[in-house]
Write an enzyme that holds these catalytic residues in place. Structure first.
Site, PDB file in Angstrom:
ATOM      1  N   SER A  28       0.869  -1.172   0.000  1.00  0.00           N
ATOM      2  CA  SER A  28       0.000   0.000   0.000  1.00  0.00           C
ATOM      3  C   SER A  28       0.905   1.219   0.000  1.00  0.00           C
ATOM      4  O   SER A  28       1.788   1.341   0.853  1.00  0.00           O
ATOM      5  CB  SER A  28      -0.896  -0.030   1.234  1.00  0.00           C
ATOM      6  OG  SER A  28      -1.945   0.891   1.076  1.00  0.00           O
ATOM      7  N   GLU A  29       0.714   2.113  -0.970  1.00  0.00           N
ATOM      8  CA  GLU A  29       1.765   3.105  -1.240  1.00  0.00           C
ATOM      9  C   GLU A  29       1.934   4.185  -0.170  1.00  0.00           C
ATOM     10  O   GLU A  29       2.874   4.958  -0.224  1.00  0.00           O
ATOM     11  CB  GLU A  29       1.579   3.728  -2.634  1.00  0.00           C
ATOM     12  CG  GLU A  29       0.328   4.545  -2.836  1.00  0.00           C
ATOM     13  CD  GLU A  29      -0.826   3.728  -3.417  1.00  0.00           C
ATOM     14  OE1 GLU A  29      -0.809   2.494  -3.239  1.00  0.00           O
ATOM     15  OE2 GLU A  29      -1.732   4.321  -4.027  1.00  0.00           O
ATOM     16  N   ASN A  30       1.030   4.222   0.817  1.00  0.00           N
ATOM     17  CA  ASN A  30       1.266   5.146   1.921  1.00  0.00           C
ATOM     18  C   ASN A  30       2.357   4.642   2.859  1.00  0.00           C
ATOM     19  O   ASN A  30       2.720   5.333   3.807  1.00  0.00           O
ATOM     20  CB  ASN A  30      -0.028   5.414   2.697  1.00  0.00           C
ATOM     21  CG  ASN A  30      -0.643   4.147   3.259  1.00  0.00           C
ATOM     22  OD1 ASN A  30      -0.715   3.133   2.568  1.00  0.00           O
ATOM     23  ND2 ASN A  30      -1.083   4.196   4.491  1.00  0.00           N
ATOM     24  N   GLY A  31       2.864   3.420   2.590  1.00  0.00           N
ATOM     25  CA  GLY A  31       4.029   2.983   3.358  1.00  0.00           C
ATOM     26  C   GLY A  31       3.864   1.671   4.092  1.00  0.00           C
ATOM     27  O   GLY A  31       4.376   1.517   5.200  1.00  0.00           O
TER      28      GLY A  31
ATOM     29  N   SER B 278       8.603   3.951  -0.025  1.00  0.00           N
ATOM     30  CA  SER B 278       7.495   3.255  -0.670  1.00  0.00           C
ATOM     31  C   SER B 278       7.561   3.422  -2.184  1.00  0.00           C
ATOM     32  O   SER B 278       7.361   2.474  -2.947  1.00  0.00           O
ATOM     33  CB  SER B 278       6.170   3.810  -0.137  1.00  0.00           C
ATOM     34  OG  SER B 278       5.089   3.142  -0.732  1.00  0.00           O
TER      35      SER B 278
END
Lengths: 219, 235
Positions: free
Chosen positions: A46-49, A88
């Site tokens: 998930s690209e928020n980290g 990320s």
């Protein structure tokens, strides 16, 4: 019959391989997580980290500090890692994510994708989509084959502003599984009960019918 | 606040020096990991004509969204701004300018800014509206855009625990853009849930070393959740 959203997600899930790191976009792509085939293990990014996204929390597990890129509360799976946004996107842009699945408004026969701007509508932003299409090793695009007026979304050339150029090689719609190569859509599979003629009629771009069009398995 | 003791006790002190027309970089993703008290202080100070750099612009009535209420933001640099009616209104009326930036490019712009790198090449955005007016260079057979980095007059950052040196750690996905933002402010202000004694944080586990931090303040956080999703309420 055209596939349901769940059936599209199921078909996408059959493309997953054991050991894949996968980023799932919002909408139908999110549903793919429900259909990971038995016996294989994938890690959701998930690209928020977050690498190793788990299921939604129980009521008592809800934590404001634990969300996914859709800003929903989630949990971390066993073996998860949490990191900052630059890290990320280093894994995304550096080509370390095996597969990204994302929705689109339009794709074209040259693998271009338009997924973030519609004419005459306020633009909300591209989020991480441009980074994902520029960096992932494999990209699957899910969308309905045509809009509600019957107009094709598989075009010879995207009409909307692009998210990425020449980056899409596989499209899974409610009617078909299509590969994009050599400047054309190649029909590989059709949904059960959907005729090749219907797919032809609803594909505005150049369509090559492969010699043995299979029927999609989506049970 | 003296020497390595960066702790301040009032929000006035925390945001002292912020002036009209400045650029503020803010950490956070949606409403997760945002420096709530520092944002509230900017609202109280009434600073105007700000350029705000943050992944999102909060929601109506919370987070950076509150700075729209008195039209304090003149330009927003963000990757996604969909959650905000007031934002839409001011954008359409021309009171607010927005520079939509791919999320990874935004994170890298902050990282590079903080690391003394004035610009970098990336494949993200090639052939899209993001590429307009930017230098494109072909490197080893692929096209890349030259993206300038970002430095803020102020960076406002939210962490979980910090010591008075400014060494800090973040909690779960509330980390997000905060470590990048922390490096990219001429003055970086850290708002934390807890101030601990020096030595309590394990040196090798520190996410942001204190060298990047100018001021530390202990805040109280509402931690509003944008979308509560639970197993009971399935996908």
């Amino acid at each position: 019959m055209a596939l349901t959203r769940e059936q599209i997600a199921k078909r996408v899930a059959m493309e997953l391989q054991d050991g894949y790191y996968v980023n799932l976009g919002i909408g139908i792509p999110t549903l793919v997580a429900n259909y990971v085939p038995e016996g294989i293990e994938v890690m959701l990014q998930s690209e928020n980290g977050l690498l190793g996204m788990g299921p939604y929390p129980s009521e008592s597990q809800v934590d404001a500090d634990m969300i996914n890129a859709g800003k929903e509360t989630v949990t971390a799976a066993k073996g998860a890692a949490i990191f900052n946004s630059a890290e990320s996107f280093a894994m995304i842009r550096g080509g370390h994510v095996d597969l990204t699945v994302l929705g689109a408004f339009e794709v074209d026969q040259n693998g271009n994708i338009a997924s973030w701007m519609i004419h005459n509508k306020l633009v909300k932003g591209m989020g991480g989509a441009m980074d994902l299409v520029a960096g992932a090793k494999k990209i699957i695009c899910t969308l309905t084959h045509a809009n509600k007026h019957g107009e094709s979304k598989l075009l010879s050339e995207c009409s909307l502003p692009l998210t990425g150029v020449g980056c899409i090689n596989k499209v899974i719609t409610d009617l078909a599984l299509i590969e994009i190569k050599d400047g054309a859509f190649h029909l590989l599979e059709r949904a059960p009960g959907v005729s090749v003629e219907e797919i032809k009629a609803k594909t505005a771009g150049k369509l090559v019918i492969s010699e043995s069009v299979k029927i999609m398995s989506v049970d | 606040m003296a020497g390595f003791d960066k702790v301040v006790v009032s929000y006035d002190e925390a945001m002292a020096g912020l002036e009209d027309g400045m650029t503020v970089i803010a950490g956070g993703f949606g409403l997760c990991g945002i420096p709530e008290g520092l944002i509230a202080q900017i609202k109280r100070q009434g600073t105007r004509d700000l350029t705000v750099v943050s992944n999102n612009c909060g929601v109506d009535g919370f987070g950076l969204g509150v700075l729209l209420e008195d039209k304090q933001i003149s330009k927003m640099v963000a990757s996604y701004v969909g959650e905000n009616a007031l934002f839409e209104q001011q954008l359409l009326s021309g009171e607010l300018e927005v520079e939509l930036t791919p999320q990874g490019t935004l994170a890298e712009k902050m990282r590079a800014g903080g690391a003394g790198i004035p610009a970098f090449y990336t494949a993200t955005g090639v052939g899209t509206p993001v590429a307009e007016g930017k230098e494109t260079r072909n490197i080893n057979g692929r096209d890349y855009l030259l993206e300038p980095s970002i430095i803020g007059d102020f960076a406002i950052v939210k962490a979980w625990k910090a010591d008075r040196y400014g060494n800090c750690i973040y909690r779960h996905t509330a980390m997000n853009f905060n470590p990048m933002a922390a490096t990219a402010g001429k003055i970086t202000v850290l708002e934390v849930e807890e101030i601990v004694e020096p030595g309590e944080l394990e040196p090798s586990q520190i996410h942001t070393p204190g060298i990047y931090i100018d001021r530390v303040i202990k805040g109280e956080f509402e931690k509003r959740i944008e979308k509560v999703t639970t197993q009971a309420a399935k996908l």
